[in-house]
Design an enzyme around this catalytic site. Structure first.
Site, PDB file in Angstrom:
ATOM      1  NE  ARG A   1      39.566  -0.695  12.939  1.00 46.95           N
ATOM      2  CZ  ARG A   1      40.263  -1.840  12.836  1.00 46.95           C
ATOM      3  NH1 ARG A   1      40.028  -2.834  13.673  1.00 46.95           N
ATOM      4  NH2 ARG A   1      41.171  -1.971  11.895  1.00 46.95           N
TER       5      ARG A   1
ATOM      6  CE  LYS B   1      40.915  -9.879  16.562  1.00 45.70           C
ATOM      7  NZ  LYS B   1      40.192  -9.736  15.288  1.00 45.70           N
TER       8      LYS B   1
ATOM      9  CG  HIS C   1      47.397 -12.704  13.352  1.00 48.53           C
ATOM     10  ND1 HIS C   1      46.079 -13.107  13.373  1.00 48.53           N
ATOM     11  CD2 HIS C   1      47.427 -11.537  12.648  1.00 48.53           C
ATOM     12  CE1 HIS C   1      45.342 -12.223  12.727  1.00 48.53           C
ATOM     13  NE2 HIS C   1      46.134 -11.257  12.290  1.00 48.53           N
TER      14      HIS C   1
ATOM     15  CG  ASP D   1      38.989  -6.569  18.239  1.00 49.27           C
ATOM     16  OD1 ASP D   1      39.439  -5.546  17.691  1.00 49.27           O
ATOM     17  OD2 ASP D   1      38.868  -7.665  17.645  1.00 49.27           O
TER      18      ASP D   1
ATOM     19  CB  SER E   1      41.849  -5.092  15.935  1.00 44.33           C
ATOM     20  OG  SER E   1      40.985  -6.144  15.566  1.00 44.33           O
TER      21      SER E   1
END
Length: 426
Positions: free
Chosen positions: A168, A187, A82, A161, A183
Protein backbone atom coordinates in the site's frame (compact mmCIF):
# COMPACT_ATOMS: atom_id res chain seq x y z
CA UNK A 1 -11.01 -19.17 -6.83
CA UNK A 2 -9.71 -16.79 -9.47
CA UNK A 3 -8.02 -13.57 -8.37
CA UNK A 4 -9.13 -11.77 -11.55
CA UNK A 5 -12.77 -12.47 -10.68
CA UNK A 6 -12.22 -11.05 -7.19
CA UNK A 7 -10.53 -7.90 -8.54
CA UNK A 8 -13.24 -7.25 -11.12
CA UNK A 9 -16.02 -7.91 -8.61
CA UNK A 10 -14.69 -5.21 -6.32
CA UNK A 11 -13.82 -2.94 -9.25
CA UNK A 12 -17.47 -3.05 -10.29
CA UNK A 13 -18.72 -2.28 -6.78
CA UNK A 14 -19.60 -5.79 -5.67
CA UNK A 15 -19.39 -7.19 -2.16
CA UNK A 16 -16.74 -9.88 -1.70
CA UNK A 17 -17.87 -13.11 -0.06
CA UNK A 18 -16.16 -14.45 3.08
CA UNK A 19 -14.73 -17.31 1.00
CA UNK A 20 -13.27 -14.88 -1.55
CA UNK A 21 -11.65 -12.77 1.16
CA UNK A 22 -10.22 -15.78 2.98
CA UNK A 23 -8.80 -17.17 -0.23
CA UNK A 24 -7.20 -13.97 -1.54
CA UNK A 25 -5.53 -13.12 1.79
CA UNK A 26 -4.25 -16.67 2.21
CA UNK A 27 -3.01 -16.91 -1.38
CA UNK A 28 -1.32 -13.50 -1.20
CA UNK A 29 0.45 -14.42 2.05
CA UNK A 30 1.78 -17.62 0.43
CA UNK A 31 2.88 -15.78 -2.72
CA UNK A 32 0.25 -17.32 -5.01
CA UNK A 33 -1.30 -13.90 -5.73
CA UNK A 34 1.14 -11.53 -7.42
CA UNK A 35 1.98 -8.11 -5.99
CA UNK A 36 0.47 -6.33 -9.00
CA UNK A 37 -2.78 -8.27 -8.57
CA UNK A 38 -3.06 -7.38 -4.88
CA UNK A 39 -2.20 -3.77 -5.79
CA UNK A 40 -5.13 -3.76 -8.22
CA UNK A 41 -7.45 -5.16 -5.56
CA UNK A 42 -6.24 -2.60 -3.01
CA UNK A 43 -6.96 0.22 -5.50
CA UNK A 44 -10.42 -1.21 -6.18
CA UNK A 45 -11.08 -1.26 -2.41
CA UNK A 46 -9.82 2.32 -2.11
CA UNK A 47 -12.22 3.47 -4.84
CA UNK A 48 -15.23 1.27 -4.04
CA UNK A 49 -14.97 0.80 -0.28
CA UNK A 50 -16.08 -2.17 1.81
CA UNK A 51 -19.16 -3.06 3.82
CA UNK A 52 -18.90 -3.70 7.55
CA UNK A 53 -19.05 -7.50 7.03
CA UNK A 54 -16.31 -7.27 4.40
CA UNK A 55 -14.02 -5.23 6.66
CA UNK A 56 -14.63 -7.61 9.55
CA UNK A 57 -13.82 -10.67 7.43
CA UNK A 58 -10.78 -8.96 5.83
CA UNK A 59 -9.40 -8.24 9.31
CA UNK A 60 -10.15 -11.77 10.49
CA UNK A 61 -8.37 -13.25 7.47
CA UNK A 62 -5.25 -11.16 8.08
CA UNK A 63 -5.36 -12.06 11.76
CA UNK A 64 -5.65 -15.76 10.87
CA UNK A 65 -2.59 -15.56 8.60
CA UNK A 66 -0.34 -15.84 11.67
CA UNK A 67 -0.25 -16.57 15.36
CA UNK A 68 -2.32 -14.91 18.07
CA UNK A 69 -0.99 -14.26 21.55
CA UNK A 70 -3.09 -15.24 24.55
CA UNK A 71 -2.80 -13.50 27.91
CA UNK A 72 -6.23 -14.42 29.27
CA UNK A 73 -4.71 -16.32 32.18
CA UNK A 74 -2.83 -13.31 33.58
CA UNK A 75 -3.96 -12.17 37.03
CA UNK A 76 -4.48 -8.62 35.70
CA UNK A 77 -6.91 -7.66 32.92
CA UNK A 78 -5.13 -6.72 29.68
CA UNK A 79 -5.78 -3.44 27.87
CA UNK A 80 -3.90 -1.63 25.15
CA UNK A 81 -3.87 1.72 23.37
CA UNK A 82 -3.18 2.47 19.72
CA UNK A 83 -2.50 5.92 18.29
CA UNK A 84 -2.83 6.63 14.58
CA UNK A 85 0.30 8.77 14.87
CA UNK A 86 1.31 12.38 15.16
CA UNK A 87 4.02 14.88 16.02
CA UNK A 88 5.36 14.94 19.57
CA UNK A 89 3.06 12.02 20.38
CA UNK A 90 5.01 10.44 23.22
CA UNK A 91 1.84 9.42 25.09
CA UNK A 92 2.63 5.67 25.05
CA UNK A 93 5.74 6.31 27.15
CA UNK A 94 4.03 7.62 30.30
CA UNK A 95 0.68 5.92 29.61
CA UNK A 96 1.84 2.29 29.59
CA UNK A 97 3.48 2.31 33.06
CA UNK A 98 0.71 4.56 34.38
CA UNK A 99 -2.00 2.01 33.55
CA UNK A 100 0.19 -0.73 35.03
CA UNK A 101 0.52 1.29 38.24
CA UNK A 102 -3.29 1.40 38.40
CA UNK A 103 -3.77 -2.36 38.07
CA UNK A 104 -3.90 -3.07 34.34
CA UNK A 105 -1.56 -5.16 32.16
CA UNK A 106 -0.55 -3.43 28.92
CA UNK A 107 0.85 -5.59 26.06
CA UNK A 108 1.90 -2.70 23.82
CA UNK A 109 3.22 -3.69 20.38
CA UNK A 110 4.66 -0.57 18.78
CA UNK A 111 6.45 0.47 15.61
CA UNK A 112 9.18 2.72 14.32
CA UNK A 113 8.69 6.10 12.74
CA UNK A 114 8.51 6.74 9.02
CA UNK A 115 8.33 10.24 7.57
CA UNK A 116 7.13 13.09 9.79
CA UNK A 117 5.60 10.97 12.60
CA UNK A 118 7.81 9.55 15.32
CA UNK A 119 7.92 5.90 16.34
CA UNK A 120 7.63 4.69 19.93
CA UNK A 121 10.38 2.10 19.49
CA UNK A 122 12.80 4.74 18.19
CA UNK A 123 12.13 6.84 21.26
CA UNK A 124 12.66 3.98 23.69
CA UNK A 125 15.77 2.79 21.85
CA UNK A 126 17.40 6.10 22.80
CA UNK A 127 17.61 4.63 26.33
CA UNK A 128 20.94 2.78 26.63
CA UNK A 129 20.51 -0.99 26.59
CA UNK A 130 16.75 -1.01 26.04
CA UNK A 131 15.62 -3.90 23.84
CA UNK A 132 12.57 -3.88 21.53
CA UNK A 133 12.74 -7.48 20.25
CA UNK A 134 11.13 -9.80 22.80
CA UNK A 135 9.84 -13.35 22.48
CA UNK A 136 6.25 -14.11 23.52
CA UNK A 137 7.65 -15.72 26.69
CA UNK A 138 9.60 -12.54 27.52
CA UNK A 139 6.49 -10.44 26.89
CA UNK A 140 4.53 -12.63 29.28
CA UNK A 141 7.23 -12.35 31.95
CA UNK A 142 7.17 -8.53 31.70
CA UNK A 143 3.38 -8.50 32.01
CA UNK A 144 3.46 -10.82 35.02
CA UNK A 145 6.29 -8.98 36.81
CA UNK A 146 5.64 -5.35 35.84
CA UNK A 147 2.22 -5.17 34.21
CA UNK A 148 3.63 -3.37 31.16
CA UNK A 149 5.68 -4.12 28.07
CA UNK A 150 6.42 -2.10 24.91
CA UNK A 151 8.03 -4.10 22.14
CA UNK A 152 8.16 -4.83 18.42
CA UNK A 153 5.64 -7.18 16.85
CA UNK A 154 7.12 -10.57 16.02
CA UNK A 155 7.18 -11.80 12.43
CA UNK A 156 4.51 -14.39 13.23
CA UNK A 157 1.80 -11.84 14.00
CA UNK A 158 -0.45 -10.94 11.02
CA UNK A 159 2.16 -11.63 8.29
CA UNK A 160 -0.46 -10.82 5.63
CA UNK A 161 -0.61 -7.28 6.96
CA UNK A 162 3.17 -6.95 6.86
CA UNK A 163 3.14 -7.70 3.13
CA UNK A 164 0.08 -5.60 2.35
CA UNK A 165 1.28 -2.62 4.41
CA UNK A 166 4.47 -2.38 2.36
CA UNK A 167 2.51 -2.72 -0.90
CA UNK A 168 0.00 0.00 0.00
CA UNK A 169 2.87 2.35 0.80
CA UNK A 170 4.12 2.26 -2.82
CA UNK A 171 0.83 1.99 -4.72
CA UNK A 172 -1.13 5.05 -3.55
CA UNK A 173 -3.61 3.00 -1.53
CA UNK A 174 -2.63 4.04 2.00
CA UNK A 175 -5.70 6.26 2.39
CA UNK A 176 -8.33 3.50 2.21
CA UNK A 177 -10.22 3.51 5.52
CA UNK A 178 -11.16 -0.22 5.31
CA UNK A 179 -7.51 -1.12 4.66
CA UNK A 180 -6.24 1.17 7.43
CA UNK A 181 -8.74 -0.29 9.88
CA UNK A 182 -7.96 -3.86 8.89
CA UNK A 183 -4.22 -3.26 9.18
CA UNK A 184 -4.37 -1.69 12.63
CA UNK A 185 -6.93 -4.05 14.08
CA UNK A 186 -5.40 -7.29 12.76
CA UNK A 187 -2.19 -6.43 14.61
CA UNK A 188 -3.96 -5.27 17.76
CA UNK A 189 -6.20 -8.34 17.92
CA UNK A 190 -3.16 -10.57 17.35
CA UNK A 191 -1.45 -9.25 20.45
CA UNK A 192 -4.10 -10.82 22.66
CA UNK A 193 -5.39 -7.82 24.57
CA UNK A 194 -8.78 -8.04 26.26
CA UNK A 195 -9.67 -4.36 25.77
CA UNK A 196 -8.48 -1.61 23.45
CA UNK A 197 -8.63 2.17 23.36
CA UNK A 198 -7.88 3.92 20.07
CA UNK A 199 -6.41 7.43 19.89
CA UNK A 200 -7.44 8.64 16.43
CA UNK A 201 -5.56 11.84 15.60
CA UNK A 202 -7.14 14.69 13.61
CA UNK A 203 -5.40 17.68 12.04
CA UNK A 204 -2.48 18.79 9.88
CA UNK A 205 0.03 16.53 11.62
CA UNK A 206 -2.23 13.47 11.49
CA UNK A 207 -3.10 11.03 8.76
CA UNK A 208 -6.76 12.05 9.04
CA UNK A 209 -7.03 15.78 8.33
CA UNK A 210 -10.72 16.29 9.17
CA UNK A 211 -13.04 15.14 11.93
CA UNK A 212 -15.52 13.33 9.65
CA UNK A 213 -12.84 11.05 8.16
CA UNK A 214 -11.36 10.40 11.60
CA UNK A 215 -14.79 9.55 12.99
CA UNK A 216 -15.40 7.07 10.15
CA UNK A 217 -12.06 5.38 10.78
CA UNK A 218 -12.68 5.28 14.54
CA UNK A 219 -16.16 3.80 14.13
CA UNK A 220 -14.86 1.16 11.69
CA UNK A 221 -12.12 0.06 14.10
CA UNK A 222 -14.38 0.13 17.16
CA UNK A 223 -16.86 -2.11 15.34
CA UNK A 224 -14.10 -4.56 14.35
CA UNK A 225 -12.80 -4.76 17.91
CA UNK A 226 -16.17 -5.29 19.50
CA UNK A 227 -17.20 -7.81 16.82
CA UNK A 228 -14.08 -9.80 17.77
CA UNK A 229 -14.84 -9.80 21.48
CA UNK A 230 -12.35 -7.07 22.40
CA UNK A 231 -13.97 -4.23 24.31
CA UNK A 232 -13.06 -1.23 22.15
CA UNK A 233 -13.58 2.51 22.20
CA UNK A 234 -11.87 5.50 20.59
CA UNK A 235 -11.05 9.09 21.38
CA UNK A 236 -10.67 11.60 18.56
CA UNK A 237 -7.83 13.93 19.59
CA UNK A 238 -6.23 17.01 18.07
CA UNK A 239 -3.03 16.90 16.05
CA UNK A 240 -3.07 20.36 14.46
CA UNK A 241 -0.38 21.43 16.96
CA UNK A 242 2.44 19.17 18.23
CA UNK A 243 1.85 17.45 21.56
CA UNK A 244 4.03 18.82 24.33
CA UNK A 245 7.12 20.97 23.82
CA UNK A 246 9.66 18.41 22.59
CA UNK A 247 9.75 16.66 19.21
CA UNK A 248 12.44 14.02 18.67
CA UNK A 249 13.37 10.68 20.19
CA UNK A 250 15.46 11.34 23.32
CA UNK A 251 13.84 14.77 23.74
CA UNK A 252 10.43 13.12 23.99
CA UNK A 253 11.67 10.51 26.45
CA UNK A 254 12.91 13.33 28.68
CA UNK A 255 9.52 15.03 28.47
CA UNK A 256 7.72 11.76 29.27
CA UNK A 257 9.88 11.48 32.38
CA UNK A 258 8.71 14.94 33.43
CA UNK A 259 5.11 13.72 33.18
CA UNK A 260 5.89 10.56 35.15
CA UNK A 261 7.54 12.76 37.76
CA UNK A 262 4.33 14.70 38.31
CA UNK A 263 5.10 17.63 35.97
CA UNK A 264 5.34 18.06 32.22
CA UNK A 265 3.30 19.99 29.66
CA UNK A 266 -0.40 20.30 30.43
CA UNK A 267 -1.58 18.85 27.10
CA UNK A 268 0.55 15.71 27.46
CA UNK A 269 -0.66 15.24 31.05
CA UNK A 270 -4.30 15.82 30.09
CA UNK A 271 -4.27 13.31 27.23
CA UNK A 272 -2.27 10.72 29.17
CA UNK A 273 -4.74 10.83 32.07
CA UNK A 274 -7.79 10.83 29.75
CA UNK A 275 -6.56 7.76 27.87
CA UNK A 276 -5.55 6.00 31.10
CA UNK A 277 -9.02 6.48 32.55
CA UNK A 278 -10.59 5.22 29.32
CA UNK A 279 -8.30 2.16 29.34
CA UNK A 280 -9.05 1.35 32.96
CA UNK A 281 -12.78 1.60 32.29
CA UNK A 282 -12.45 -0.66 29.22
CA UNK A 283 -10.57 -3.21 31.34
CA UNK A 284 -13.24 -3.17 34.04
CA UNK A 285 -10.98 -1.32 36.48
CA UNK A 286 -13.22 1.71 36.99
CA UNK A 287 -12.69 1.59 40.74
CA UNK A 288 -8.91 1.29 40.48
CA UNK A 289 -6.40 3.92 41.52
CA UNK A 290 -6.92 7.25 39.75
CA UNK A 291 -4.21 7.88 37.13
CA UNK A 292 -3.68 11.47 38.26
CA UNK A 293 -2.84 10.20 41.74
CA UNK A 294 -0.43 7.61 40.32
CA UNK A 295 1.47 10.38 38.52
CA UNK A 296 1.72 12.54 41.63
CA UNK A 297 2.66 9.84 44.17
CA UNK A 298 5.53 8.28 42.20
CA UNK A 299 3.95 4.89 41.53
CA UNK A 300 3.80 5.48 37.76
CA UNK A 301 7.51 6.38 37.77
CA UNK A 302 8.27 3.21 39.72
CA UNK A 303 6.41 1.18 37.07
CA UNK A 304 8.39 2.96 34.32
CA UNK A 305 11.70 2.10 35.93
CA UNK A 306 10.67 -1.52 36.32
CA UNK A 307 9.43 -1.65 32.71
CA UNK A 308 12.67 -0.23 31.28
CA UNK A 309 14.84 -2.49 33.47
CA UNK A 310 12.85 -5.58 32.47
CA UNK A 311 13.80 -4.90 28.84
CA UNK A 312 17.50 -4.46 29.68
CA UNK A 313 17.42 -0.68 29.64
CA UNK A 314 19.15 1.55 32.18
CA UNK A 315 16.60 4.04 33.54
CA UNK A 316 19.39 6.08 35.17
CA UNK A 317 21.62 6.38 32.08
CA UNK A 318 21.98 9.82 30.45
CA UNK A 319 19.95 10.20 27.26
CA UNK A 320 21.71 10.97 23.96
CA UNK A 321 22.29 14.65 23.16
CA UNK A 322 22.78 16.02 19.63
CA UNK A 323 26.18 17.49 18.85
CA UNK A 324 24.87 20.82 17.54
CA UNK A 325 22.04 23.21 18.29
CA UNK A 326 20.75 26.54 17.06
CA UNK A 327 17.75 28.76 17.78
CA UNK A 328 15.04 30.45 15.74
CA UNK A 329 13.88 33.71 17.28
CA UNK A 330 10.40 35.23 17.24
CA UNK A 331 10.18 37.95 14.56
CA UNK A 332 7.62 40.04 16.46
CA UNK A 333 5.84 40.43 19.79
CA UNK A 334 2.33 39.08 20.22
CA UNK A 335 0.34 35.91 20.78
CA UNK A 336 1.29 32.72 18.99
CA UNK A 337 -1.95 31.71 17.27
CA UNK A 338 -0.83 28.80 15.06
CA UNK A 339 1.92 26.17 15.20
CA UNK A 340 1.55 23.65 12.39
CA UNK A 341 2.19 20.07 13.52
CA UNK A 342 3.02 18.73 10.06
CA UNK A 343 5.65 21.39 9.40
CA UNK A 344 7.28 20.81 12.79
CA UNK A 345 7.27 17.05 12.21
CA UNK A 346 8.92 17.34 8.79
CA UNK A 347 11.47 19.81 10.19
CA UNK A 348 12.39 17.33 12.93
CA UNK A 349 12.73 14.65 10.26
CA UNK A 350 15.08 16.91 8.30
CA UNK A 351 17.18 17.31 11.44
CA UNK A 352 17.64 13.53 11.61
CA UNK A 353 14.93 12.51 14.09
CA UNK A 354 13.06 10.41 11.52
CA UNK A 355 13.68 8.22 8.50
CA UNK A 356 12.68 8.24 4.84
CA UNK A 357 13.01 4.44 4.44
CA UNK A 358 12.49 1.68 6.97
CA UNK A 359 16.17 0.72 6.86
CA UNK A 360 17.42 4.26 7.64
CA UNK A 361 19.02 5.06 11.00
CA UNK A 362 17.73 7.87 13.19
CA UNK A 363 19.63 10.38 15.31
CA UNK A 364 18.39 9.86 18.85
CA UNK A 365 19.36 13.35 19.99
CA UNK A 366 17.94 15.26 17.00
CA UNK A 367 14.71 17.22 17.23
CA UNK A 368 13.04 20.48 18.15
CA UNK A 369 12.22 22.16 21.45
CA UNK A 370 9.16 24.42 21.25
CA UNK A 371 9.42 27.50 23.47
CA UNK A 372 5.82 28.61 22.89
CA UNK A 373 2.50 26.94 22.11
CA UNK A 374 -0.62 28.56 20.59
CA UNK A 375 -2.28 30.97 22.97
CA UNK A 376 0.98 32.00 24.63
CA UNK A 377 2.68 35.40 24.49
CA UNK A 378 5.94 35.65 22.55
CA UNK A 379 8.45 38.49 22.48
CA UNK A 380 10.43 39.69 19.48
CA UNK A 381 13.97 38.32 19.61
CA UNK A 382 13.14 35.61 22.16
CA UNK A 383 13.68 31.93 21.23
CA UNK A 384 10.75 30.31 19.46
CA UNK A 385 12.46 27.00 18.56
CA UNK A 386 15.70 25.29 19.55
CA UNK A 387 16.91 22.90 16.85
CA UNK A 388 19.06 19.86 17.73
CA UNK A 389 21.09 17.95 15.13
CA UNK A 390 24.32 16.02 14.83
CA UNK A 391 25.24 17.81 11.60
CA UNK A 392 24.93 21.62 11.38
CA UNK A 393 24.26 21.35 7.63
CA UNK A 394 20.79 20.06 8.51
CA UNK A 395 19.70 23.31 10.17
CA UNK A 396 19.03 25.37 7.06
CA UNK A 397 16.34 23.19 5.48
CA UNK A 398 14.59 22.65 8.81
CA UNK A 399 14.63 26.39 9.52
CA UNK A 400 13.13 27.16 6.09
CA UNK A 401 10.15 25.00 6.91
CA UNK A 402 9.71 26.27 10.47
CA UNK A 403 9.64 29.87 9.20
CA UNK A 404 6.22 29.14 7.65
CA UNK A 405 4.90 26.96 10.48
CA UNK A 406 3.56 29.64 12.82
CA UNK A 407 1.51 32.82 13.03
CA UNK A 408 1.75 35.59 15.61
CA UNK A 409 -1.44 37.60 16.20
CA UNK A 410 -3.16 35.75 13.35
CA UNK A 411 -6.61 34.16 13.24
CA UNK A 412 -6.76 30.45 14.02
CA UNK A 413 -9.24 28.24 15.88
CA UNK A 414 -7.39 25.24 17.31
CA UNK A 415 -9.21 21.96 17.81
CA UNK A 416 -9.98 20.93 21.41
CA UNK A 417 -7.46 18.36 22.66
CA UNK A 418 -10.11 15.64 23.12
CA UNK A 419 -12.69 16.18 20.41
CA UNK A 420 -15.13 13.36 21.05
CA UNK A 421 -15.49 9.72 22.03
CA UNK A 422 -16.59 6.93 19.71
CA UNK A 423 -17.95 3.72 21.21
CA UNK A 424 -18.97 3.03 24.79
CA UNK A 425 -17.04 1.34 27.54
CA UNK A 426 -20.09 1.01 29.75
Amino acid sequence: MDVIDIITAKRDGGELSPAQIDWVIGAYTKGDVAEEQMAALAMAILLRGMTRPEVARWTEAMLSSGERLDFTDLPRPTVDKHSTGGVGDKITLPLTPLVAACGGAVPQLSGRGLGHTGGTLDKLESIPGWRAALSPAEMRRCLEDVGAVVCAAGSGLAPADRKLYALRDVTGTVESIPLIAGSIMSKKLAEGTGALVLDVKVGSGAFMKDVDAARELARTMVDIGNDNGVRTSALLTAMDTPLGRQVGNALEVAEALEVLGGGGPSDVVELTVALAREMLAAAGLDGAKDPAAALSDGSAMDAWRSMITAQDGDPDAPLPVAAERTQILAPSTGVLTRLDAHAVGVAAWRLGAGRARKEDAVSFGAGIALHAKPGEQVRAGAPLFTLHADEPARFERAAELLATSFDIDGRHEPLPLVIEKVGATA
